[in-house]
Design an enzyme around this catalytic site. Sequence first.
Site, PDB file in Angstrom:
ATOM      1  N   GLY A 116       1.666  19.243 -17.566  1.00 43.85           N
ATOM      2  CA  GLY A 116       1.530  18.005 -17.054  1.00 43.85           C
ATOM      3  C   GLY A 116       1.298  18.039 -15.539  1.00 43.85           C
ATOM      4  O   GLY A 116       1.730  19.135 -15.129  1.00 43.85           O
ATOM      5  N   GLN A 121       1.653  15.463  -6.624  1.00 41.06           N
ATOM      6  CA  GLN A 121       1.789  16.905  -6.856  1.00 41.06           C
ATOM      7  C   GLN A 121       0.631  17.478  -5.905  1.00 41.06           C
ATOM      8  O   GLN A 121       0.758  18.760  -5.598  1.00 41.06           O
ATOM      9  CB  GLN A 121       2.194  17.465  -8.204  1.00 41.06           C
ATOM     10  N   CYS A 151       8.537  22.688 -13.932  1.00 40.36           N
ATOM     11  CA  CYS A 151       7.605  21.814 -13.139  1.00 40.36           C
ATOM     12  C   CYS A 151       6.786  22.452 -12.174  1.00 40.36           C
ATOM     13  O   CYS A 151       7.408  23.506 -11.515  1.00 40.36           O
ATOM     14  CB  CYS A 151       8.555  20.824 -12.347  1.00 40.36           C
ATOM     15  N   LEU A 152       5.262  22.294 -12.093  1.00 39.65           N
ATOM     16  CA  LEU A 152       4.675  23.157 -11.168  1.00 39.65           C
ATOM     17  C   LEU A 152       5.021  23.116  -9.931  1.00 39.65           C
ATOM     18  O   LEU A 152       4.578  23.858  -9.138  1.00 39.65           O
ATOM     19  CB  LEU A 152       3.072  22.764 -11.552  1.00 39.65           C
ATOM     20  N   HIS A 160       8.476  12.778 -17.599  1.00 34.90           N
ATOM     21  CA  HIS A 160       8.413  13.662 -16.399  1.00 34.90           C
ATOM     22  C   HIS A 160       7.379  13.379 -15.436  1.00 34.90           C
ATOM     23  O   HIS A 160       7.734  13.289 -14.166  1.00 34.90           O
ATOM     24  CB  HIS A 160       8.551  15.041 -17.123  1.00 34.90           C
ATOM     25  N   GLU A 161       6.168  13.242 -15.747  1.00 37.72           N
ATOM     26  CA  GLU A 161       5.039  12.939 -15.033  1.00 37.72           C
ATOM     27  C   GLU A 161       5.278  11.531 -14.303  1.00 37.72           C
ATOM     28  O   GLU A 161       5.043  11.509 -13.212  1.00 37.72           O
ATOM     29  CB  GLU A 161       3.890  13.163 -15.684  1.00 37.72           C
ATOM     30  N   HIS A 187       7.357  11.528 -11.254  1.00 47.89           N
ATOM     31  CA  HIS A 187       6.888  11.877 -10.139  1.00 47.89           C
ATOM     32  C   HIS A 187       6.219  10.679  -9.252  1.00 47.89           C
ATOM     33  O   HIS A 187       6.088  10.638  -8.038  1.00 47.89           O
ATOM     34  CB  HIS A 187       5.738  12.696 -10.297  1.00 47.89           C
TER      35      HIS A 187
HETATM   36 NI    NI Z   1       6.703  17.941 -12.706  1.00 50.07          NI
END
Ligand code: NI
Length: 178
Positions: free
Chosen positions: A46, A51, A94-95, A136-137, A140
């Site tokens: 995701g 991000q 998370c990235l 989660h996304e 953000h």
């Molecule tokens: Ni994330």
Amino acid sequence: MAFLPIIVAPDPRLKLTCDPVIDVTDELRQLMDDMLDTMYDAPGIGLAAPQVGVTKRVIVVDVTKNDDERHPYQMVNPKITWRSEELLDYEEGCLSLPEQYAQVSRPEKIRIKYLDFDGNAQEIETSGILATCIQHEMDHLDGVLFVDHISKLRRDLIIRKLKKYKAQLSSKKVGVRG
Ligand code: NI
């Protein structure tokens, strides 16, 4: 195909509240495709627009493991319209927080409204890892990271590690990827 640089926490750009999208334009579609390419390349399941430095309410998600059976979602202005009372614990990463993981508890099932790639209104009900990933996304988009759901003690520990990681990155001791 374009890969976008992913912002690593701690960074004030990851704490912003994103703006709703007014129109699903070709430019936005390009962003969504670039986000998907970036996510697959990372690799991740995701990615949210903030991000990659874009403060718009856009997320991309694909929780399938097999490259041959990809099932991506590109969601504009996602909104949760129902949450189950049952929760699911999942070890999240998370990235933007490379190599950091923590168990987070979220509603197991959700119903969600959004605009798709073509700007059409959709509503789906989903559960399990896909529901976890979407939540989660979506966090953000309101400047919330998965570490905001865990104890301050553990959060501070993770943020300290990330600061060290970023210091190493900027002194070029570690290769940059994603
Ligand atoms: Ni994330």
